[in-house]
Write an enzyme that holds these catalytic residues in place. Structure first.
Site, mmCIF file in Angstrom:
data_model
loop_
_atom_site.group_PDB
_atom_site.id
_atom_site.type_symbol
_atom_site.label_atom_id
_atom_site.label_comp_id
_atom_site.label_asym_id
_atom_site.label_seq_id
_atom_site.Cartn_x
_atom_site.Cartn_y
_atom_site.Cartn_z
ATOM 1 N N SER A 139 0.867 -1.181 0.000
ATOM 2 C CA SER A 139 0.000 0.000 0.000
ATOM 3 C C SER A 139 0.907 1.237 0.000
ATOM 4 C CB SER A 139 -0.864 0.001 1.268
ATOM 5 O OG SER A 139 -0.004 0.080 2.400
ATOM 6 N N GLY B 224 -10.760 -7.155 2.642
ATOM 7 C CA GLY B 224 -10.771 -7.363 4.088
ATOM 8 C C GLY B 224 -11.821 -8.334 4.583
ATOM 9 N N ASN C 296 -5.113 -11.042 -5.917
ATOM 10 C CA ASN C 296 -4.632 -10.302 -4.742
ATOM 11 C C ASN C 296 -5.062 -10.961 -3.439
ATOM 12 O OD1 ASN C 296 -3.898 -8.412 -6.640
ATOM 13 N ND2 ASN C 296 -5.043 -6.729 -5.742
ATOM 14 N N VAL C 297 -4.097 -11.162 -2.561
ATOM 15 C CA VAL C 297 -4.403 -11.693 -1.218
ATOM 16 C C VAL C 297 -3.650 -10.857 -0.188
ATOM 17 C CG1 VAL C 297 -4.328 -13.684 0.323
ATOM 18 C CG2 VAL C 297 -4.644 -14.042 -2.137
ATOM 19 N N ASP D 104 0.021 -0.821 -4.666
ATOM 20 C CA ASP D 104 -1.395 -1.194 -4.671
ATOM 21 C C ASP D 104 -2.274 0.025 -4.357
ATOM 22 O OD1 ASP D 104 -3.457 -3.096 -4.760
ATOM 23 O OD2 ASP D 104 -3.309 -3.550 -2.610
ATOM 24 N N HIS D 105 -3.360 0.184 -5.072
ATOM 25 C CA HIS D 105 -4.377 1.208 -4.764
ATOM 26 C C HIS D 105 -3.841 2.608 -4.528
ATOM 27 C CE1 HIS D 105 -7.958 -1.200 -4.625
ATOM 28 N NE2 HIS D 105 -7.302 -2.130 -3.954
ATOM 29 N N GLU E 86 -8.521 0.349 -12.079
ATOM 30 C CA GLU E 86 -9.762 -0.310 -11.635
ATOM 31 C C GLU E 86 -10.992 0.401 -12.171
ATOM 32 O OE1 GLU E 86 -9.897 -1.542 -7.512
ATOM 33 O OE2 GLU E 86 -11.986 -0.905 -7.339
ATOM 34 N N HIS F 102 -9.497 -8.371 -6.728
ATOM 35 C CA HIS F 102 -9.144 -7.811 -5.415
ATOM 36 C C HIS F 102 -10.001 -8.504 -4.361
ATOM 37 C CE1 HIS F 102 -6.619 -4.165 -6.342
ATOM 38 N NE2 HIS F 102 -6.902 -4.644 -7.546
ATOM 39 N N GLY F 103 -9.573 -8.374 -3.099
ATOM 40 C CA GLY F 103 -10.338 -9.004 -2.022
ATOM 41 C C GLY F 103 -10.236 -10.516 -2.067
HETATM 42 P P1 13P Z 1 -7.809 -8.939 0.827
HETATM 43 O O1 13P Z 1 -7.043 -8.162 1.860
HETATM 44 O O2 13P Z 1 -9.271 -8.930 1.088
HETATM 45 O O3 13P Z 1 -7.244 -10.290 0.606
HETATM 46 O O4 13P Z 1 -7.611 -8.124 -0.538
HETATM 47 C C1 13P Z 1 -6.313 -7.831 -1.009
HETATM 48 C C2 13P Z 1 -6.373 -6.862 -2.108
HETATM 49 O O5 13P Z 1 -7.256 -6.880 -2.929
HETATM 50 C C3 13P Z 1 -5.287 -5.881 -2.223
HETATM 51 O O6 13P Z 1 -5.604 -4.852 -3.108
#
Ligand code: 13P
Length: 280
Positions: free
Chosen positions: A49, A180, A229-230, A81-82, A133, A207-208
């Site tokens: 991040s 999350g 992504n994890v 990321d993001h 995105e 993501h997620g």
């Molecule tokens: P999680 O934290 O839910 O695994 O998602 C990670 C993510 O998408 C990072 O951008």
């Protein structure tokens, strides 16, 4: 070898698999991520991040990932990321990040295109790749609320136009996952993912990933997901493992005794995920 997102995702596409992108919160997690990829004999994406980049230092992260990639003989990408902030993105590219994500997904469509295009021009000129995105993945990422206005799934027609106008290397899609989500598994809209995959040829990003069940991993890869992504699952396991050890070990115990078992635990999770991402 230290490499770009574009290159590892092209290879993943040929092999019909996904590359794991694992969020690190500190320097300690980086060797565990690269070691797991080395054990599984796949490329890997280490992602930070903006907060982790500021905490550790961008140049330090580039140096460490480059060095470990060489030491372990792993194709490794360092990805921001993001990122929403132009100055942070420019600093990451200048420091040598081989990939950045510009997240303009909360902006109106046209502003997202313009912001993404600017990042693509800058990053590509430096040899770095770009993920962007479209649509909204909900939830909280490294303490930052990613979207507070509800979730909008990615529109396949918008995806076609967005890719054409921006020149990105990978598209993050909103298909029902949330950042999350670690206490339950999510319900994915496979129909939307299929439509996007049918309409565009760029690698797609999920993501997620913590909230995606093992059986859905294969289904999303079969429908075009190439970067997976994890983050949260690793963080939670690290915290639970080290918290127990910190409270049971004596206070003058080396903190390696509290941290190394946490790293071993996340290495196991990463290896398990990568084994699924191979999609065999
Ligand atoms: P999680 O934290 O839910 O695994 O998602 C990670 C993510 O998408 C990072 O951008």
């Amino acid at each position: 070898m230290y490499t770009t997102l574009k290159k590892v995702l092209q290879e993943a596409d040929q092999l019909h698999m996904a590359i794991g992108a694992f969020n690190t919160h500190n320097l300690e997690m980086v060797p565990a991520i690269i070691r797991a990829a080395s054990n599984q004999k796949t490329p890997v994406i280490v992602q930070t991040s903006e907060g982790t980049a500021a905490y550790v230092g961008m140049k330090t992260l580039v140096a460490v990932v480059t060095s470990l990639a060489g030491e372990y003989g792993v194709d490794a990408v360092l990805h921001l990321d993001h990122a929403k902030n132009w100055d942070t993105i420019r600093a990451a590219v200048d420091a040598g990040y081989s990939s950045v994500m510009y997240d303009g997904s909360a902006l109106p469509f046209k502003e997202n295109i313009l912001g993404t295009k600017r990042v693509v021009e800058y990053a590509h000129a430096a040899g770095a790749s770009v993920e962007a995105e479209l649509g909204t993945v909900g939830g909280t990422e490294d303490g930052v609320v990613v979207h507070s206005d509800g979730v909008h799934l990615t529109d396949p027609e918008d995806a076609v136009e967005f890719i054409e106008k921006t020149g990105i290397d990978a598209l993050a899609v909103a298909i029902g996952t949330n950042h999350g989500q670690y206490k339950s598994k999510t319900s994915i809209d496979f129909g939307v993912l299929e439509s996007i995959h049918g309409a565009v040829s760029k690698p797609l990003v999920i993501h997620g990933g913590t909230g995606v069940s093992d059986e859905d991993i294969h289904k999303v890869i079969d429908r075009g997901i190439r970067k997976f992504n994890v983050g949260t699952e690793l963080l939670v396991r690290w915290n639970i493992t080290s918290r127990t050890l910190y409270s049971s070990n004596k206070e003058n115990t080396s903190n390696r005794d509290n941290v190394v078992p946490a790293l071993d635990a996340i290495t196991q999770i990463i290896e398990h995920k990568i084994s699924l991402f191979k999609n065999i």
